[in-house]
Design a protein around this motif. Sequence first.
Motif, mmCIF file in Angstrom:
data_model
loop_
_atom_site.group_PDB
_atom_site.id
_atom_site.type_symbol
_atom_site.label_atom_id
_atom_site.label_comp_id
_atom_site.label_asym_id
_atom_site.label_seq_id
_atom_site.Cartn_x
_atom_site.Cartn_y
_atom_site.Cartn_z
ATOM 1 N N GLN A 163 0.827 -1.139 -0.094
ATOM 2 C CA GLN A 163 0.006 0.027 -0.158
ATOM 3 C C GLN A 163 1.004 1.109 -0.191
ATOM 4 O OE1 GLN A 163 -3.219 -0.086 2.925
ATOM 5 N NE2 GLN A 163 -2.291 -2.194 3.670
ATOM 6 N N ALA A 164 0.284 2.268 -0.610
ATOM 7 C CA ALA A 164 1.082 3.587 -0.424
ATOM 8 C C ALA A 164 1.248 4.017 0.929
ATOM 9 C CB ALA A 164 0.386 4.559 -1.471
ATOM 10 N N GLY A 165 2.250 4.351 1.485
ATOM 11 C CA GLY A 165 2.613 4.803 2.852
ATOM 12 C C GLY A 165 3.260 3.774 3.684
ATOM 13 N N ALA A 166 3.612 2.693 2.934
ATOM 14 C CA ALA A 166 4.261 1.507 3.638
ATOM 15 C C ALA A 166 5.836 1.764 3.172
ATOM 16 C CB ALA A 166 3.699 0.229 3.359
ATOM 17 N N ARG A 167 6.585 0.903 4.115
ATOM 18 C CA ARG A 167 8.112 0.979 3.621
ATOM 19 C C ARG A 167 8.197 -0.259 2.895
ATOM 20 N NH1 ARG A 167 10.752 1.177 9.454
ATOM 21 N NH2 ARG A 167 8.801 -0.186 9.801
ATOM 22 N N VAL A 168 9.199 -0.304 2.048
ATOM 23 C CA VAL A 168 9.530 -1.371 1.161
ATOM 24 C C VAL A 168 11.338 -1.577 1.148
ATOM 25 C CG1 VAL A 168 7.653 -1.190 -0.163
ATOM 26 C CG2 VAL A 168 9.621 0.154 -0.769
ATOM 27 N N ARG A 169 11.697 -2.469 0.923
ATOM 28 C CA ARG A 169 12.968 -2.789 0.575
ATOM 29 C C ARG A 169 13.197 -3.305 -1.063
ATOM 30 N NH1 ARG A 169 13.997 -5.534 4.652
ATOM 31 N NH2 ARG A 169 14.860 -3.932 6.044
ATOM 32 N N VAL A 170 14.387 -2.269 -1.515
ATOM 33 C CA VAL A 170 14.546 -2.431 -3.205
ATOM 34 C C VAL A 170 15.969 -2.469 -3.362
ATOM 35 C CG1 VAL A 170 12.282 -1.393 -3.444
ATOM 36 C CG2 VAL A 170 14.360 0.180 -3.232
ATOM 37 N N PRO A 171 16.234 -2.936 -4.564
ATOM 38 C CA PRO A 171 17.662 -3.017 -5.103
ATOM 39 C C PRO A 171 17.743 -1.622 -5.607
ATOM 40 C CG PRO A 171 16.339 -4.132 -6.586
ATOM 41 C CD PRO A 171 15.299 -3.742 -5.582
ATOM 42 N N PHE A 172 19.084 -1.088 -5.196
ATOM 43 C CA PHE A 172 19.523 0.234 -5.736
ATOM 44 C C PHE A 172 20.974 0.291 -6.340
ATOM 45 C CE2 PHE A 172 21.110 4.577 -5.034
ATOM 46 C CZ PHE A 172 20.156 5.353 -5.876
ATOM 47 N N GLY A 173 20.983 0.961 -7.484
ATOM 48 C CA GLY A 173 22.374 1.025 -8.039
ATOM 49 C C GLY A 173 22.816 0.004 -8.795
ATOM 50 N N LYS A 174 24.025 -0.013 -9.246
ATOM 51 C CA LYS A 174 24.617 -1.069 -10.114
ATOM 52 C C LYS A 174 24.783 -2.170 -9.303
ATOM 53 C CE LYS A 174 26.736 1.956 -13.608
ATOM 54 N NZ LYS A 174 27.866 2.656 -14.528
ATOM 55 N N GLY A 175 25.125 -2.138 -8.067
ATOM 56 C CA GLY A 175 25.401 -3.347 -7.239
ATOM 57 C C GLY A 175 24.077 -3.929 -6.735
ATOM 58 N N ASN A 176 23.056 -3.342 -7.015
ATOM 59 C CA ASN A 176 21.730 -3.834 -6.408
ATOM 60 C C ASN A 176 21.774 -3.903 -5.020
ATOM 61 O OD1 ASN A 176 20.301 -3.737 -8.750
ATOM 62 N ND2 ASN A 176 21.086 -5.923 -9.304
ATOM 63 N N ARG A 177 22.509 -2.969 -4.303
ATOM 64 C CA ARG A 177 22.426 -3.137 -2.696
ATOM 65 C C ARG A 177 20.883 -2.763 -2.352
ATOM 66 N NH1 ARG A 177 23.892 2.311 -0.652
ATOM 67 N NH2 ARG A 177 23.918 3.749 -2.345
ATOM 68 N N HIS A 178 20.737 -3.399 -1.281
ATOM 69 C CA HIS A 178 19.145 -3.259 -0.810
ATOM 70 C C HIS A 178 19.140 -2.049 0.079
ATOM 71 C CE1 HIS A 178 18.812 -7.398 -2.333
ATOM 72 N NE2 HIS A 178 17.650 -6.864 -2.328
ATOM 73 N N LEU A 179 18.174 -1.196 -0.241
ATOM 74 C CA LEU A 179 17.908 0.189 0.601
ATOM 75 C C LEU A 179 16.215 -0.079 1.076
ATOM 76 C CD1 LEU A 179 19.667 2.737 -1.452
ATOM 77 C CD2 LEU A 179 20.587 1.574 0.535
#
Length: 543
Positions: free
Chosen positions: A51-67
């Motif tokens: 849902q909008a307003g929830a926190r998520v964990r996503v891959p970011f950048g070329k190294g796909n580090r999780h943020l």
Amino acid sequence: MTSQPTLFDMDEPPWEVDDQAEHLVATVIFPSGPAQQFDYAVPDELRPVLQAGARVRVPFGKGNRHLQGYCVQLETRPVGRTRLKFITEVIDQRSLLSPAMLRLTKWIADYYLCDWGTVLEAVLPAGVRSGAGLRPVKLLSLCPEALAKTDRSALPAKQVAVLHALASAGGPMTPTDLARAARCTQAPINALRRKGLIRSVVSRAQRFAVQPPPPELSEPQLELSEDQRRALDAILAALHGRQHRTILIHGVTGSGKTEVYIRVIKEVVRFGRQAIVLVPEISLTPQTVDRFRARFGDVAVLHSHLTDAERHFHWQRIAEGRVPVVVGARSAVFAPTPHLGLIVLDEEHENSFKQESAPRYHAREVALARAKAENVPLVLGSATPSLDSWYRAKSGQYLLVEMPRRVLGRPLPLVGTIDLRCESQTQATRGAISRQLHCAIAEALRDGGQVILLLNRRGYSTHIQCSRCGHSVRCPYCDIALTHHRVEEVALCHYCDYRIATPTACPKCQFTGIRFSGLGTQRLEAELRARFPNVACLRMDTD
């Protein structure tokens, strides 16, 4: 008529069809790092829970580090040839920020020129983000599929009693509560779990027990004055009209503004809605809180001295709509009230409503933006309104309600302004205490009273200067005059705490006739002790 054959296949290739297909796209904001918004594709298995307003964990950048980031928008649209990364995990099973709160945080970011992610972190308390105060709890519920295939008459009486108690509860129960309700031990419950008739789920629940609201105090029904009635009618008109209106109550101290707030809040609560009352942190005293609790029973109090677990506990109950009244300092303007009906800002002129650290905001302006967005009245109260609120009221942007008289016709205290220039020209008065002040102190002490003298300067002398060359002793880092503290015999900077020994000569020309001027609390204390040697005197400051 048959179409003419062509040399090329007119069907669109599959990759172009896939480009035109619509996907569920989540817009993610990060609390730190890059300030822009990023789009991520939502995998099919996460669609039911995100849902909008929830926190998520996503891959970011070329190294796909999780943020970790905040999902601020969900939209189904074609993405074209853009290859979107997929969201890895949904951290919150339900939204922490309502759509109205997301819009408010976006407004704050745009209006105060700060990152949206920084605002989101400030709105959500640390205790809410970390789940403070939650403990794992085992919850038991019935398994309908297994019960449909089971003959209950073949079960022991204790197990049948357990099933009946769990079915009557209308929801999951802990093993302890279920055993108490069925009046049995844990053995029948464990037997039903082994048979598959009861299933268990480990969940996280608050470790704080909800205290029953205190009984309302038997306060007499106060008769409102004419000024109070006029202010109450003006607010109720906006409230019953279900429209936003900002009302500035300009009432002298003791005119009964708080009673007006309470009467309006009672009307709001009667309609099943919630109210937020913002007061300066210094005014958030037990007497203020007790007065609201005496009228409304269950009141959530938000202030800076709460632990993370206590703040999470109150936040959860406010978000569930179980608390009708929220009282707190400036951060209470972000209280997650799902049924907001009124915002009250008492002592609206106070500088403590300004947030000094990022994101910097003024609680009055945020309250105004939130009241407009949610179409509820905003009440500002003060005996000395701020200049901008006074201008808005005089120009017609706010409704101005005057309360110039105190309740029961009580007189205002006498205030005298003393011209110290005239005092300094006479030989009879030397020092910080004028003749009128000396006589007033002596009279109060003669009558057995107490005296409070307020002075907004610490130390003994506020300025150290050479009388020959004019050089003043200043802080090399802050470029402000150092203050002489006679008790420690140091010259101190009140900004960065830089200190040196009290100079006996000018640091520039070495002239010994250095002059100490200005008045601080230490010097005032010394003068009081000299004038009234037999009276106990106490100095209260940060020193």
